[in-house]
Design a protein around this motif. Structure first.
Motif, mmCIF file in Angstrom:
data_model
loop_
_atom_site.group_PDB
_atom_site.id
_atom_site.type_symbol
_atom_site.label_atom_id
_atom_site.label_comp_id
_atom_site.label_asym_id
_atom_site.label_seq_id
_atom_site.Cartn_x
_atom_site.Cartn_y
_atom_site.Cartn_z
ATOM 1 N N GLY A 98 0.783 -1.232 0.000
ATOM 2 C CA GLY A 98 0.000 0.000 0.000
ATOM 3 C C GLY A 98 0.813 1.281 0.000
ATOM 4 O O GLY A 98 0.262 2.377 0.079
ATOM 5 N N GLU A 99 2.142 1.177 -0.102
ATOM 6 C CA GLU A 99 2.975 2.386 -0.125
ATOM 7 C C GLU A 99 2.582 3.304 -1.278
ATOM 8 O O GLU A 99 2.596 4.521 -1.143
ATOM 9 N N CYS A 100 2.238 2.707 -2.418
ATOM 10 C CA CYS A 100 1.891 3.537 -3.579
ATOM 11 C C CYS A 100 0.559 4.242 -3.371
ATOM 12 O O CYS A 100 0.351 5.363 -3.825
ATOM 13 N N VAL A 101 -0.351 3.576 -2.657
ATOM 14 C CA VAL A 101 -1.646 4.195 -2.343
ATOM 15 C C VAL A 101 -1.398 5.416 -1.455
ATOM 16 O O VAL A 101 -1.971 6.482 -1.640
ATOM 17 N N ARG A 102 -0.493 5.239 -0.504
ATOM 18 C CA ARG A 102 -0.171 6.300 0.444
ATOM 19 C C ARG A 102 0.456 7.506 -0.250
ATOM 20 O O ARG A 102 0.170 8.647 0.082
ATOM 21 N N VAL A 103 1.317 7.242 -1.210
ATOM 22 C CA VAL A 103 2.155 8.309 -1.750
ATOM 23 C C VAL A 103 1.560 8.995 -2.984
ATOM 24 O O VAL A 103 1.941 10.111 -3.327
ATOM 25 N N CYS A 104 0.599 8.381 -3.651
ATOM 26 C CA CYS A 104 0.073 8.945 -4.901
ATOM 27 C C CYS A 104 -0.661 10.268 -4.638
ATOM 28 O O CYS A 104 -1.685 10.292 -3.966
#
Lengths: 423, 140
Positions: free
Chosen positions: A48-54
């Motif tokens: 979920g890092e990409c969800v957090r950072v987008c």
């Protein structure tokens, strides 16, 4: 071989093709191609890092809608321990449990209660099997997924006990059937999830054949629906309240090890830190430790991307909430629940391997090395790969070409123009 | 032609924050090559021990690694003080590390014994005041 099901996906309308997600992905699983991000499904661990950072909210998580409650005659809510830490001015979990009933659930089974049983089982398992120490916790599904593709030597160290959510689902389903006389399919077990990884682990479980969880709801969605039902008058004990401090503490880093009642442990959170611990463990640099708790999200489950509250604030709220709780509310009472251990081996899947044999891999790596030498080494991400090295690998794999590098392209255009000028 | 891949690393002395960099890089390469996990682990452990030795005892040095489908050869060379008594140095628990190094958790006297334990072949050439050259091989 297991499939690579994921619950993180891209809303391509919203994706601007920027490089935020590709740079932050801990497994290098994202590429921007044709102006849109693509997830390489074999590399993704659903952290979920990409969800957090987008910044454009283009990375999303698949989960079920509250409407799916209509599909079942009898519905049981399974709130994750971290769920309790999302609310303001809640001094007692009774308020939250009652509100879930008012929202339309017929019963609530606290995951925190099952967590206390898992703690008890873990204590016994570690004492009975000291040869496998240090054990790695398996409550965070992203960690299991990371280990199976990247740390084959550590697979055997994973604690083979099912997650508190899965145990809660089994117990809740059995209880509901006994109480109502309904068939299993008429009962809906709803897990209130802090993260996409738990959504994936229901759809595509590792270690067990099948999860008893029927539907996974996002905590952030339940949160808003629940607020109007929360009343201070509901504070105090009720029939659904069966967890104590140990169970509720599983929602934050250090909670799981806290339940083991040992001092020689490591509790790490944040996926980059977790990877460092696993690397060190694999190289035998860690000794004298019995247990290693690893959480992909900073702060533990309170840091999940489907949560509402800032993880650090949530941690404080959870500590206040547990202050006057009994140490544990649920016990095994000498009876280990059925199917509470892993029944399936987790197999190593070498997705990062370059070729079929070491020899072939070496030939490929030599080509990659040569190519990487020729790239500028800026790791700017403009080509859509997270690093120059990753672009070199992509080129050799045949999914990118040298002109994707804007610096090489610039050089090439300069050359063409000077060639033309000299004509 | 026998296929090999060569890697070279300069290890700086007294910089603990960077100790482990070379063995870490070698490990990730071996994983990508699909070398058997057990062999990867042995290389990582043996090389890390050697790398730490370079930092602690020799004030830095060089590591050369040669990977082939048959084996992994590692050479660690330094211009450090040399080893006075190799046999003694190979004894588990024997260490000449200073107190300050021990307080960092190193110097347990397991470096050389572990390097021997985890490699299939090991050879030490050392000369007092000139330096040490250690060869290790792990067969695949």
């Amino acid at each position: 071989m297991s499939s690579f099901t994921h619950s993180v996906y891209l809303d391509s309308e919203k994706c601007k093709g920027c490089i935020n997600c590709i740079k932050r992905c801990p497994t290098g699983a994202i590429r921007v191609r044709g102006g849109k991000a693509h997830i390489i499904k074999e590399f993704c661990i659903d952290c979920g890092e990409c969800v957090r950072v987008c910044p454009h909210h283009a990375k999303k998580t698949r989960y079920d809608s509250l409407d799916t409650m209509k599909e079942y005659k009898y519905k049981v809510a399974l709130p994750a321990p971290s769920f309790y830490a999302q609310f303001n001015n809640v001094t007692d979990t009774g308020i939250i449990l009652k509100a879930l009933i008012k929202l339309g659930f017929d019963a609530v089974f606290e995951v925190a209660a099952a967590a206390e049983m898992v703690s008890e089982m873990s204590r016994k398992y570690i004492a009975d099997h000291p040869e496998g120490k240090p054990y790695i916790s398996t409550a965070c599904p992203s960690i299991i997924r990371l280990i199976r593709v990247r740390f084959p030597e550590l697979i055997d160290r994973m604690l083979p006990i099912i997650t508190p959510a899965d145990l809660a689902a089994q117990l809740a389903a059995a209880e509901a059937m006994e109480k109502t006389g309904l068939k299993r399919e008429e009962i809906g077990i709803f897990f209130l999830s802090p993260c996409p990884a738990k959504v994936t682990s229901v759809a595509d479980p590792l270690g067990i054949e099948k999860s008893e969880i029927d539907r996974v709801l996002a905590i952030k969605k339940v949160y808003t629906a629940l607020l109007p039902h929360m009343k201070h008058d509901d504070a105090g004990d009720n029939e659904y309240k069966r967890a104590g401090r140990i169970g509720v503490s599983w929602g934050i880093t250090g909670g799981e090890v806290g339940g083991l009642l040992i001092d020689n442990y490591i509790a790490a959170d944040g996926i980059e830190n977790v990877i460092r611990v696993l690397e060190d463990l694999e190289d035998s640099k860690i000794s004298g430790v019995d247990f290693i708790e690893l959480n992909s999200c900073t702060g533990g489950c309170v840091g999940g991307v489907l949560q509402v509250e800032n993880p650090y604030v949530a941690k404080t709220k959870l500590k206040l909430l547990r202050k006057y709780m009994p140490i544990a509310g649920s016990h095994l009472d000498g009876k280990v629940p059925e199917n509470s251990f892993w029944t399936k081996e987790v197999e190593f899947i070498p997705v990062f391997r370059l070729g079929a044999t070491p020899k072939e891999s070496m030939e490929i790596m030599q080509k990659i090395d040569e190519l990487a030498e020729a790239l500028p080494g800026l790791d700017c991400g403009s080509c859509g790969a997270p690093s120059c090295r990753a672009l070199a690998e992509d080129i050799i794999r045949g999914v990118a070409n040298e002109r994707d590098c804007i610096h090489l392209l610039k050089r090439y255009l300069h050359k063409i123009s000077s060639d033309l000028n000299s004509l | 032609m026998c296929m090999t891949m060569k890697l070279h690393f300069d290890v700086s002395g007294e910089d603990f924050t960077r100790a482990g960099e070379a063995s870490g890089k070698v490990k990730s390469k071996l994983k990508q090559l699909g070398i058997a996990p057990d062999a990867v682990r042995r290389v990582a452990i043996a090389l890390y021990e050697g790398e730490i030795n370079l930092v602690i005892h020799a004030g830095g040095g060089e590591i050369d690694v040669e990977i082939s489908p048959e084996n992994i050869k590692m050479v660690l060379s330094d211009k450090g003080p040399g080893i006075a008594d190799v046999e003694k140095a190979m004894t588990e628990g024997f260490s000449t590390a200073t107190e300050s190094i021990r307080s960092l958790g190193f110097g347990a006297g397991m470096g050389l014994p572990n390097m021997k334990k985890y490699s299939d072949e090991m050879k030490i050439d050392t000369k007092l005041g000139e330096g040490t050259r250690i060869f290790m091989q792990i067969n695949l």
